[in-house]
Design a protein around this motif. Structure first.
Motif, PDB file in Angstrom:
ATOM      1  N   CYS A   1       3.177  60.584 -21.892  1.00  0.00           N
ATOM      2  CA  CYS A   1       3.992  60.307 -23.078  1.00  0.00           C
ATOM      3  C   CYS A   1       3.669  61.315 -24.188  1.00  0.00           C
ATOM      4  O   CYS A   1       4.573  61.836 -24.844  1.00  0.00           O
TER       5      CYS A   1
ATOM      6  N   LEU B   1       0.013  57.305 -20.682  1.00  0.00           N
ATOM      7  CA  LEU B   1      -0.220  57.580 -22.097  1.00  0.00           C
ATOM      8  C   LEU B   1      -0.281  59.090 -22.341  1.00  0.00           C
ATOM      9  O   LEU B   1       0.343  59.602 -23.280  1.00  0.00           O
TER      10      LEU B   1
ATOM     11  N   ILE C   1       9.486  58.735 -22.889  1.00  0.00           N
ATOM     12  CA  ILE C   1       8.752  58.008 -23.920  1.00  0.00           C
ATOM     13  C   ILE C   1       9.225  56.563 -24.003  1.00  0.00           C
ATOM     14  O   ILE C   1       8.406  55.635 -24.079  1.00  0.00           O
TER      15      ILE C   1
ATOM     16  N   HIS D   1       1.397  51.145 -19.166  1.00  0.00           N
ATOM     17  CA  HIS D   1       0.420  51.358 -20.237  1.00  0.00           C
ATOM     18  C   HIS D   1      -0.952  51.644 -19.626  1.00  0.00           C
ATOM     19  O   HIS D   1      -1.919  50.904 -19.806  1.00  0.00           O
TER      20      HIS D   1
ATOM     21  N   CYS E   1       6.939  53.260 -23.153  1.00  0.00           N
ATOM     22  CA  CYS E   1       6.674  52.294 -24.228  1.00  0.00           C
ATOM     23  C   CYS E   1       7.187  50.900 -23.893  1.00  0.00           C
ATOM     24  O   CYS E   1       6.560  49.901 -24.264  1.00  0.00           O
TER      25      CYS E   1
END
Length: 123
Positions: free
Chosen positions: A24, A21, A6, A16, A10
């Motif tokens: 995560c 995503l 995570i 991203h 981030c």
């Protein structure tokens, strides 16, 4: 390990993307599994009191079913993400835009809680 995944996703802007995503969120679900079950298990093992009140059992079942429903849905979405990436690479960013990905994650968690609520009503 999940907190590392995570944190890395981030902190690194290159990660991203929809795939990361969803990864995560899968890590968050895995963390939910352990935080739902381990504290009560440790209490039972350390105290020797292996009884559990009905309300605690019901609450633990609710969160366990919620995490389970979310996990299944996230795995399905991850499979769809890879399908789109392989079969429709030119339309990938149009099909799985940032807005759509966030909407899918919200639907996953809301759907997991709704599904868990329905399972609790039937019990």
């Amino acid at each position: 390990m999940n907190t590392v995944i995570i944190a890395v996703i981030c902190l690194d802007l290159h990660l991203h993307t929809p795939m990361y995503l969803f990864l995560c969120n899968l890590s968050v679900v895995d963390m939910c599994y352990t935080t739902v079950t381990i504290p009560k298990l440790l209490y039972i093992l350390l105290s020797g009191n292996n009884t559990m009140p009905f309300t605690q059992c019901l609450i633990q079942m609710y969160f366990m079913f919620s995490a389970d429903s979310a996990e299944v849905t996230i795995l399905f979405i991850m499979a769809y993400d890879r399908y789109v990436a392989i079969c429709h690479p030119l339309h990938y960013h149009q099909i799985l835009s940032k807005k759509i990905c966030i909407l899918l994650i919200l639907v996953t968690w809301i759907g997991g809680n709704i599904n868990s609520s329905f399972l609790q009503v039937q019990s």
